[in-house]
Write an enzyme that holds these catalytic residues in place. Sequence first.
Site, PDB file in Angstrom:
ATOM      1  N   GLY A 109       0.862  -1.181   0.000  1.00 11.09           N
ATOM      2  CA  GLY A 109       0.000   0.000   0.000  1.00 11.09           C
ATOM      3  C   GLY A 109       0.898   1.229   0.000  1.00 11.09           C
ATOM      4  O   GLY A 109       1.370   1.674  -1.048  1.00 11.09           O
ATOM      5  N   GLU A 159      -4.250   7.534  -2.053  1.00 11.08           N
ATOM      6  CA  GLU A 159      -3.283   8.362  -2.808  1.00 11.08           C
ATOM      7  C   GLU A 159      -2.237   8.965  -1.871  1.00 11.08           C
ATOM      8  O   GLU A 159      -1.850  10.121  -2.003  1.00 11.08           O
ATOM      9  CB  GLU A 159      -4.006   9.422  -3.642  1.00 11.08           C
TER      10      GLU A 159
END
Length: 419
Positions: free
Chosen positions: A158, A401
Amino acid sequence: MNPAADPTTLATAPGSQVMPTNHLAWPFFDATHRELATALAAAAPALTGNLDHRETREVVDANCRTLVKRLGAAGFCRYAVPAAHGGALQHLDSRALCLIRETLAYHEGLADFSFAMQGLGSGAISLGGSAALQQAYLPRVARGEAIAAFALSEPEAGSDVGAMATSARFEAAAGGAEGGSYVLNGSKTWISNGGIADFYCVFARSDEASKGARGISAFVVDANTPGLTIAERIDVIAPHPLATLKFDNCRIPASQRLGEEGQGFKLAMQTLDIFRASVAAAALGFARRALDEAVARSRARPMFGGKLADLQLTQAALGEMATLIDAAALLTYRAAWQRDAHLGTPQERTTKEAAMAKMTATENAQMVIDRAVQLFGGMGVQSGVMVEKLYREIRALRIYEGATEVQKIIIARELLKSV
Ligand SMILES: Cc1cc2nc3c(=O)[nH]c(=O)nc-3n(C[C@H](O)[C@H](O)[C@H](O)COP(=O)(O)OP(=O)(O)OC[C@H]3O[C@@H](n4cnc5c(N)ncnc54)[C@H](O)[C@@H]3O)c2cc1C
């Protein structure tokens, strides 16, 4: 109106909300941006209206498909791709993306999501695709006829993107013919539009011996490619289409590669560089809506012989909320302007400015929305009331993001480089 009887009750009347546009007078914008923002502000209530507000997976999927079609038909998806392939402006314009996301988020989180994914999901094609790939995919994205997705994250990768394990093994064409293919294996998770997308921009390790950011390539993979399946749909607090994808010997022609082999990490970061400031803008739209709802509610709510708005503690909360919003807006549009104004020069890289904007706008919006919920009292946590919905909408923006912690590290890294 009794909110218990109508859970969609808003403090402001449905359809009557107009997002404040005073900031359009700031010097960050030119006439094109002002016209765009004014047109969208007028069109947004109709574009985002008449949706089924149930939050089941089927309804949310259908709403997203409807919103992409509506935004495409009205010409707004054209801002998600460059002019050469059906877009509205010559390059992906950060200020236009921000203004659209801010306005859509003010009205309907799913509309912001649907627009944002058309850009994020096709950004690697705009930036690194061959002319043939750009022509095959981007005009459909601009018309709202194809739904795009961006597949970078993995169960073990991630924040640590370099831990990516999905592989893309090259196989030469038989008999020395040109072309060849890549065989993808692995999984991607937290993929927005997973399950409804027509294609995915997928990042995978084409050099399995390499580590970290090296040896990663980008590919565009059609959703119906054999070997690509939706392994699991993921339900989250503010529902939108989200899935884990599985690649099991998924073979794609080498012509589906985006950019040079090994340039995938750079392409992913360039795409995120553009869209990070637009996440800040979406947060701004949510926060502006929460403030407007809170002001309307404070003016209307009778309390202690007057109104909630008469109390100084209320005024202190509203003053703080408005200031948190303007601070976020200044950082957001500074980052967007800096990128647009310096396209093609070294200053185009707005890594630090975009990270400051994303961190500040999402964190500030969370505070603003939390205060709005508090000002609504019990009604603030009632399902379906706008501030309750905003409270759920904002949370993921502090994570995806690049989580806030990651943004702090990015800012510090840039700072230490420069001194
Ligand atoms: C709603 C939603 C939509 C998404 N959509 C997409 C998508 O479309 N495509 C896609 O590819 N991905 C998508 N993502 C994935 C998203 O980008 C990741 O969730 C994000 O990068 C964080 O990764 P992780 O979830 O694995 O958390 P982890 O990386 O496990 O992070 C856990 C915690 O560690 C913290 N942390 C990270 N680095 C440091 C450090 N150096 N020091 C201290 N703490 C640190 C993080 O800030 C976080 O608080 C989405 C996620 C969500 C929630």
